[in-house]
Design a protein around this motif. Structure first.
Motif, mmCIF file in Angstrom:
data_model
loop_
_atom_site.group_PDB
_atom_site.id
_atom_site.type_symbol
_atom_site.label_atom_id
_atom_site.label_comp_id
_atom_site.label_asym_id
_atom_site.label_seq_id
_atom_site.Cartn_x
_atom_site.Cartn_y
_atom_site.Cartn_z
ATOM 1 N N GLY A 65 0.844 -1.192 0.000
ATOM 2 C CA GLY A 65 0.000 0.000 0.000
ATOM 3 C C GLY A 65 0.875 1.235 0.000
ATOM 4 O O GLY A 65 2.036 1.178 0.409
ATOM 5 N N VAL A 66 0.316 2.334 -0.447
ATOM 6 C CA VAL A 66 1.104 3.568 -0.540
ATOM 7 C C VAL A 66 1.506 4.050 0.862
ATOM 8 O O VAL A 66 0.841 3.703 1.840
ATOM 9 C CB VAL A 66 0.308 4.684 -1.271
ATOM 10 C CG1 VAL A 66 0.036 4.287 -2.722
ATOM 11 C CG2 VAL A 66 -0.998 4.983 -0.553
ATOM 12 N N PRO A 67 2.590 4.844 0.933
ATOM 13 C CA PRO A 67 2.964 5.396 2.239
ATOM 14 C C PRO A 67 1.786 6.166 2.844
ATOM 15 O O PRO A 67 1.106 6.920 2.138
ATOM 16 C CB PRO A 67 4.127 6.348 1.903
ATOM 17 C CG PRO A 67 4.711 5.802 0.638
ATOM 18 C CD PRO A 67 3.543 5.217 -0.120
ATOM 19 N N GLY A 68 1.505 5.922 4.109
ATOM 20 C CA GLY A 68 0.428 6.640 4.783
ATOM 21 C C GLY A 68 -0.894 5.883 4.810
ATOM 22 O O GLY A 68 -1.833 6.294 5.498
ATOM 23 N N VAL A 69 -0.995 4.779 4.074
ATOM 24 C CA VAL A 69 -2.262 4.041 4.036
ATOM 25 C C VAL A 69 -2.535 3.341 5.379
ATOM 26 O O VAL A 69 -3.682 3.026 5.706
ATOM 27 C CB VAL A 69 -2.277 3.031 2.851
ATOM 28 C CG1 VAL A 69 -1.299 1.888 3.101
ATOM 29 C CG2 VAL A 69 -3.673 2.486 2.611
ATOM 30 N N GLY A 70 -1.464 3.123 6.137
ATOM 31 C CA GLY A 70 -1.652 2.509 7.456
ATOM 32 C C GLY A 70 -1.022 1.130 7.594
ATOM 33 O O GLY A 70 -1.434 0.350 8.457
ATOM 34 N N LYS A 71 -0.013 0.850 6.772
ATOM 35 C CA LYS A 71 0.603 -0.489 6.796
ATOM 36 C C LYS A 71 1.173 -0.830 8.168
ATOM 37 O O LYS A 71 0.913 -1.903 8.705
ATOM 38 C CB LYS A 71 1.715 -0.605 5.741
ATOM 39 C CG LYS A 71 1.215 -0.613 4.308
ATOM 40 C CD LYS A 71 2.345 -0.731 3.319
ATOM 41 C CE LYS A 71 3.311 0.446 3.374
ATOM 42 N NZ LYS A 71 2.684 1.758 3.142
ATOM 43 N N SER A 72 1.969 0.083 8.728
ATOM 44 C CA SER A 72 2.610 -0.304 10.000
ATOM 45 C C SER A 72 1.591 -0.372 11.117
ATOM 46 O O SER A 72 1.680 -1.252 11.986
ATOM 47 C CB SER A 72 3.780 0.611 10.345
ATOM 48 O OG SER A 72 3.373 1.928 10.386
ATOM 49 N N THR A 73 0.588 0.502 11.104
ATOM 50 C CA THR A 73 -0.484 0.432 12.106
ATOM 51 C C THR A 73 -1.206 -0.910 11.985
ATOM 52 O O THR A 73 -1.482 -1.584 12.982
ATOM 53 C CB THR A 73 -1.491 1.587 11.889
ATOM 54 O OG1 THR A 73 -0.762 2.809 11.747
ATOM 55 C CG2 THR A 73 -2.465 1.702 13.043
ATOM 56 N N VAL A 156 5.473 -9.877 4.795
ATOM 57 C CA VAL A 156 6.434 -9.124 3.987
ATOM 58 C C VAL A 156 5.727 -7.869 3.491
ATOM 59 O O VAL A 156 4.729 -7.937 2.770
ATOM 60 C CB VAL A 156 6.981 -9.938 2.798
ATOM 61 C CG1 VAL A 156 8.102 -9.168 2.120
ATOM 62 C CG2 VAL A 156 7.473 -11.303 3.247
ATOM 63 N N GLU A 157 6.282 -6.745 3.898
ATOM 64 C CA GLU A 157 5.645 -5.459 3.633
ATOM 65 C C GLU A 157 6.349 -4.768 2.474
ATOM 66 O O GLU A 157 7.565 -4.855 2.326
ATOM 67 C CB GLU A 157 5.812 -4.633 4.919
ATOM 68 C CG GLU A 157 5.276 -3.244 4.862
ATOM 69 C CD GLU A 157 5.684 -2.414 6.098
ATOM 70 O OE1 GLU A 157 6.622 -2.804 6.815
ATOM 71 O OE2 GLU A 157 5.064 -1.376 6.308
ATOM 72 N N THR A 158 5.587 -4.060 1.657
ATOM 73 C CA THR A 158 6.223 -3.223 0.646
ATOM 74 C C THR A 158 5.382 -1.999 0.361
ATOM 75 O O THR A 158 4.212 -1.940 0.739
ATOM 76 C CB THR A 158 6.519 -3.999 -0.656
ATOM 77 O OG1 THR A 158 7.409 -3.221 -1.461
ATOM 78 C CG2 THR A 158 5.253 -4.293 -1.445
ATOM 79 N N ASN A 204 -8.633 0.520 4.362
ATOM 80 C CA ASN A 204 -8.304 0.888 5.741
ATOM 81 C C ASN A 204 -8.925 2.250 6.088
ATOM 82 O O ASN A 204 -9.459 2.939 5.227
ATOM 83 C CB ASN A 204 -6.779 0.920 5.920
ATOM 84 C CG ASN A 204 -6.378 1.097 7.374
ATOM 85 O OD1 ASN A 204 -7.070 0.632 8.284
ATOM 86 N ND2 ASN A 204 -5.257 1.771 7.608
ATOM 87 N N LYS A 205 -8.839 2.624 7.327
ATOM 88 C CA LYS A 205 -9.323 3.908 7.839
ATOM 89 C C LYS A 205 -10.840 4.059 7.664
ATOM 90 O O LYS A 205 -11.347 5.168 7.414
ATOM 91 C CB LYS A 205 -8.589 5.095 7.177
ATOM 92 C CG LYS A 205 -7.065 4.975 7.273
ATOM 93 C CD LYS A 205 -6.349 6.291 7.074
ATOM 94 C CE LYS A 205 -4.832 6.072 7.058
ATOM 95 N NZ LYS A 205 -4.047 7.291 6.943
ATOM 96 N N ALA A 206 -11.550 2.933 7.762
ATOM 97 C CA ALA A 206 -13.001 2.975 7.612
ATOM 98 C C ALA A 206 -13.642 3.774 8.740
ATOM 99 O O ALA A 206 -14.798 4.200 8.634
ATOM 100 C CB ALA A 206 -13.557 1.549 7.579
ATOM 101 N N LEU A 241 -11.739 -1.999 7.119
ATOM 102 C CA LEU A 241 -11.338 -2.128 8.516
ATOM 103 C C LEU A 241 -10.711 -0.840 9.031
ATOM 104 O O LEU A 241 -10.457 0.097 8.271
ATOM 105 C CB LEU A 241 -10.413 -3.335 8.745
ATOM 106 C CG LEU A 241 -9.059 -3.465 8.058
ATOM 107 C CD1 LEU A 241 -8.035 -2.560 8.711
ATOM 108 C CD2 LEU A 241 -8.583 -4.904 8.154
ATOM 109 N N SER A 242 -10.491 -0.806 10.317
ATOM 110 C CA SER A 242 -9.764 0.298 10.924
ATOM 111 C C SER A 242 -8.590 -0.263 11.699
ATOM 112 O O SER A 242 -8.764 -0.876 12.754
ATOM 113 C CB SER A 242 -10.674 1.091 11.869
ATOM 114 O OG SER A 242 -9.877 1.960 12.660
ATOM 115 N N ALA A 243 -7.401 -0.056 11.137
ATOM 116 C CA ALA A 243 -6.194 -0.549 11.810
ATOM 117 C C ALA A 243 -5.995 0.201 13.129
ATOM 118 O O ALA A 243 -5.606 -0.383 14.132
ATOM 119 C CB ALA A 243 -4.976 -0.368 10.903
ATOM 120 N N LEU A 244 -6.315 1.482 13.095
ATOM 121 C CA LEU A 244 -6.112 2.323 14.280
ATOM 122 C C LEU A 244 -6.966 1.845 15.447
ATOM 123 O O LEU A 244 -6.490 1.742 16.574
ATOM 124 C CB LEU A 244 -6.450 3.771 13.938
ATOM 125 C CG LEU A 244 -6.035 4.827 14.954
ATOM 126 C CD1 LEU A 244 -4.514 4.899 15.058
ATOM 127 C CD2 LEU A 244 -6.585 6.198 14.564
#
Ligand code: GDP
Length: 329
Positions: A65-73, A156-158, A204-206, A241-244
């Protein structure tokens, strides 16, 4: 056919340590894998050969996912959820920016603070040296080392730029694409051909706007209908979903398991792994040949002149290529 493996005592100690699931020997093994030194590469190969019979046991999950989409969260929430379920989770990264700038925007431990403190988790940032192909190769080998160390889920994240998604889809069982609930985002994904390789799509960020997330979901579903998934037995689901808020994580994992069970039962998952291993071998052969070619003394001596001649139109590309390739016959 068994290839002969010669391990010196220090490397045997690494192998034993990894198999005993100790993190220090694992980290040392990965450092060896990532080294550019020829003697280290040979040692890493021998260590990996010894570990190989103990690999293959993990569920390998690609997340993009693009930077900021919430991958690490998301990965942190998922990782903690999986640890609660009794899993051991390794998080690796393929970061194309790391090979260009030497700096990495993925896999940083500080991005997943809670997860990185857990003994059941191991987070390794992207290797920062070499081409994307080199970075991907090292991540693949790191994945095997983590499996030998008993991690049973490997994430594996990218980032959603460039060719790195194809590389990650080529080393994982299931490839998940994280999207923002913005109209138009799906079109971007289609353009880049990512939807074709996605097995699962997550909006994400629903929590920010549930209606927007539902709209994005239905747009994504109709966009997906334009593609045929590699498996006739699988239609990529779209989840919100909401990762946060850690909402939807269990439902996500249920879909991952359904994928594994469905394609596991038909034999497609095994076939996919075998195919991945063979393409990996051919990629390494291609890259090895290319580097041998470039390092050949006669090629080095004549390459510049022949490139200039092709550039000036005084010789044809095929004549120049034939002459250069002739040197390595
Ligand atoms: P990455 O660059 O893809 O790894 O994204 P991050 O995980 O660093 O998240 C980027 C920003 O989005 C951070 O400020 C997060 O707190 C925020 N974020 C991540 N997931 C959610 C979510 O589900 N809802 C909301 N509202 N914000 C989120």
């Amino acid at each position: 056919m068994d290839l002969p493996v010669q391990l010196d005592p220090a490397d045997q100690a690494l192998v034993d340590g990894v198999l005993a699931r100790r993190l220090r020997p694992l980290a040392k093994t990965i450092t060896l894998i990532e080294s550019q030194r020829e003697d280290h590469k040979a040692r890493a190969r021998a260590v990996l050969e010894a570990l190989l019979p103990h690999t293959g046991g993990a569920l390998r999950v690609g997340i993009s996912g693009v930077p900021g989409v919430g991958k690490s969260t998301f990965i942190e929430a998922l990782g903690l959820f999986l640890i609660e379920q009794g899993h051991r989770v390794a998080v690796l990264a393929v970061d194309p920016s790391s090979s260009v700038t030497g700096g990495s925007i993925l896999g940083d431990k500080t991005r997943m603070e809670l997860l990185s403190q857990r003994p059941e988790a191991y987070i390794r940032p992207s290797p920062s040296a070499g081409s994307l192909g080199g970075v991907a190769e090292k991540t693949r080998e790191t994945l095997l080392a983590c499996e030998a160390a008993g991690f049973d889920v490997i994430i594996v994240e990218t980032v959603g730029v460039g060719q790195s998604e194809t590389a990650v889809a080529g080393m994982t069982d299931i490839f998940c694409l994280l999207q923002l609930p913005n109209a138009g985002d799906d079109l971007q994904a289609i353009k880049k051909g990512i939807m074709e390789i996605a097995d699962l799509i997550v909006i994400n960020k629903a929590d920010i706007d549930a209606n927007a997330a539902q709209l994005a979901k239905s747009q994504m579903k109709s966009a997906l209908a334009m593609f045929r998934h590699a498996s006739p037995n699988w239609t990529p689901p779209v989840l919100t979903l909401s990762a946060l808020r850690k909402e939807g994580i269990a439902a996500f994992w249920r879909e991952v398991l359904r994928f594994r069970d469905t394609l596991g039962a038909t034999g497609e998952l095994d076939a996919k792994r075998r195919h991945q291993a063979l393409s990996w071998m051919w990629e390494m052969i291609d890259r090895g040949l290319r580097s041998r070619f470039r390092n050949h003394p006669k090629v080095r001596a004549e390459l510049d002149a022949l490139q200039a001649a092709v550039d000036a139109g005084t010789t044809t590309p095929s004549a120049a290529a034939a002459r250069l390739l002739g040197f390595i016959d």
